[in-house]
Design an enzyme around this catalytic site. Structure first.
Site, short mmCIF file in Angstrom:
data_model
loop_
_atom_site.label_atom_id
_atom_site.label_comp_id
_atom_site.label_asym_id
_atom_site.label_seq_id
_atom_site.Cartn_x
_atom_site.Cartn_y
_atom_site.Cartn_z
N SER A 201 43.32 35.30 65.00
CA SER A 201 44.65 35.02 64.48
C SER A 201 45.40 34.07 65.40
O SER A 201 44.93 32.96 65.64
CB SER A 201 45.41 36.34 64.26
OG SER A 201 46.53 36.14 63.45
N GLU A 323 42.68 38.21 53.73
CA GLU A 323 43.53 38.10 54.92
C GLU A 323 44.95 38.61 54.66
O GLU A 323 45.52 39.38 55.44
CB GLU A 323 43.61 36.63 55.37
CG GLU A 323 42.31 36.00 55.80
CD GLU A 323 41.98 36.26 57.26
OE1 GLU A 323 42.67 37.09 57.91
OE2 GLU A 323 41.03 35.65 57.77
N HIS A 421 42.95 41.13 57.05
CA HIS A 421 43.14 40.53 58.36
C HIS A 421 42.96 41.60 59.45
O HIS A 421 43.46 42.71 59.32
CB HIS A 421 44.57 39.96 58.42
CG HIS A 421 44.87 39.08 59.59
ND1 HIS A 421 44.26 37.89 59.81
CD2 HIS A 421 45.80 39.22 60.59
CE1 HIS A 421 44.77 37.32 60.89
NE2 HIS A 421 45.70 38.11 61.38
#
Length: 513
Positions: A201, A323, A421
């Site tokens: 990320s 995600e 995610h």
């Protein structure tokens, strides 16, 4: 007797002084190792500065403070407790795991945590390098760096008296950490010429930015980018300064000197207000962002891995299938979104064909509700399509790149997260015990979990060691290249697939970054 007093505890002699570590799980560990001066007082909002040495033997058996950040007891409903006290400005330290502090010259893995530029810590038990060190015969380093207002505020040459022209203090921290690793890792059994930098990320965006930083050239050989949100707009100084002005107002300060007079809890409280002022419906909230300041960052991080400075870096890049559910799926305000609301959001990106794009997404997912279309759109815009564009462009230039998609859906939380995610992280790190607090792992079949974890953990080890993620327990994973666009799909059954993001890639039809 504690590890710091144990005469059998490992001791390393560095130019700055001696460090005493501990033995944990069969590997040698050194914690709270300083790599730069504490960014306190007049060093707040200054580039990272060198750290002076110390006398005697420094105890390196306990974690140091994490960077100041918001904290809620018990954590969030997806990750559980993510970060824990203590927090402090004096946070520029790293943790290090090694099979032995000898002269073996092992490959090195440096981990840069994510957290939306506002949270996270390299000291989290989740990011323990123990399994990588033991299973891969690697030296592993996890770093802390400034985040939130302390790392990402930008003042500019005229933005406030006493401020630096440059911004991206977080990036100067990371460069300093990489320089420290490169210069000292041989004392811990590592090879300074075989360093891989990995992150997820915001940490993966960091790696892309480091690839183009002049002071980071030659400091790492390989890069693993997990779910980098390369679709974020990275503002120019002119675009960022109004945000800085809003933060100053929320903090009740006139300038950077006024901010330096505040305690870090006061700074974090003001940051919470900035969330409210910058959040937009259907967009991932990012009150703080990197800035293209022309000093530390000259171009969008998505572009840096395409230039000559990064030509010889081996790259692995990947994303999770779903995600966006991490940020939105548990919010009832999104769960009940209407088709009209989602079409209106799509029109922000596709002003002339929003209804057509909605239909294309709806067709790709059986039984898609408006919220499903929205999740796929956000996932594509921020993560999947920019990652594929990066792979496309590097492949077109003949530079090595491997692509993966994590497709395993968690049954936790009524299955609303799917392959969300962050979900790949425990599989990558190969130690589910350190993630036992995380609600998003609930209900996963232990046998499936173990098999997928082995496949991913060993792939990361192979890539760090050789620049090629293939290992005997994987299907053949070819480098990404047209026309096949081979991508490894990690799932209960892992398989190499061709162009899994093809529909989205063509739908967005962006130019190569």
């Amino acid at each position: 007797m504690g590890a710091a007093q144990d005469p059998n505890s490992p001791v390393v002699h560095l130019p700055a002084g001696r460090l005493r570590g501990a033995t944990e799980g069969g590997v040698t560990v050194f914690r709270r190792v300083p790599y730069a001066a504490p960014p306190v007082g007049g060093l707040r909002w200054r580039p990272a500065q060198p750290r002076t040495g110390w006398s005697g033997t420094r105890d390196a058996t306990a974690d140091g403070p994490s960077a100041p950040q918001p904290y809620t007891e018990g954590g969030d409903p997806i990750l559980g407790g993510h970060g824990s006290p203590p927090f402090d400005d004096d946070c520029l330290t790293l943790n290090l795991w090694t099979p032995s502090a000898d002269d073996a010259g092992r490959p090195v893995l440096v981990w840069i945590h994510g957290g939306g530029f506002v949270s996270g810590s390299g000291s989290l038990p989740n990011y323990s390098g123990e399994a990588f060190a033991r299973n891969g015969d690697l030296v592993v380093v996890s770093i802390n760096y400034r985040i939130g207002p302390l790392g990402y505020l930008y003042f500019g040459a005229d933005g406030a008296p006493g401020a630096e022209e440059s911004g991206n203090f977080w990036l100067t921290d990371q460069v300093a950490a990489l320089r420290w690793v490169h210069d000292h890792i041989a004392h811990f059994g590592g090879d300074p010429d075989r360093i891989t930098v990995a992150g997820q990320s915001g940490g993966a965006v960091s790696i892309a930015a480091l690839a183009g930083h002049p002071d980071a050239q030659g400091l790492f050989r390989r890069a693993i980018l997990q779910s980098p949100p390369l679709g974020l707009h990275i503002p120019t100084p002119a675009e960022y300064l109004p945000r800085t002005g809003a933060y100053l107002r929320l903090a009740g300060a006139r300038d950077v000197d006024g901010l330096r007079a505040l305690s870090w809890p006061q700074l974090i409280e003001a940051a919470q207000g900035l969330f409210g002022e910058t959040t937009r419906w259907g967009h991932w909230p990012t009150p703080f962002l990197p800035v293209r300041d022309g000093v530390t960052l000259h171009r969008h991080p998505a572009r840096t891995l395409l230039y000559d400075a990064a030509a010889d870096i081996d790259v692995m890049v990947g994303w999770t299938r779903d995600e966006a559910t991490f940020g939105f799926a548990l919010d009832e305000g999104y769960a009940t979104a209407t088709r009209d609301q989602v079409v209106e959001r799509i029109a922000e990106s596709f002003p002339d064909r929003a209804a057509e794009v909605y239909g294309a997404y709806e067709k790709e997912r059986a039984g898609a509700r408006p919220v499903d279309v929205l999740m796929d759109l956000i996932s594509d815009e921020l993560f999947r399509v920019p990652c594929v564009e990066l792979a496309e462009a590097r492949a077109e230039l003949g530079r090595p790149v491997w692509a993966y998609e994590f497709d395993f859906p968690t049954p936790a939380l009524q299955g609303r997260l799917a392959a969300t995610h962050c979900l790949e992280l425990p599989f990558v790190f190969g130690d589910f015990a350190t993630w036992s607090h995380a609600p998003f792992l609930s209900g996963i079949d232990p046998e499936v979990r173990a098999g997928l974890g082995h496949a991913m953990h060993q792939a990361w080890i192979a890539f760090v060691r050789t620049g090629d993620p293939n290992h005997p327990d994987l299907p053949v994973w070819e480098r990404y290249a047209a026309p096949s666009r081979t991508t490894l799909r990690f799932d209960a059954v892992t398989a190499a697939v061709e162009d899994p993001v093809g529909v989205s890639r063509r739908l967005h039809h962006r130019a190569s970054p």
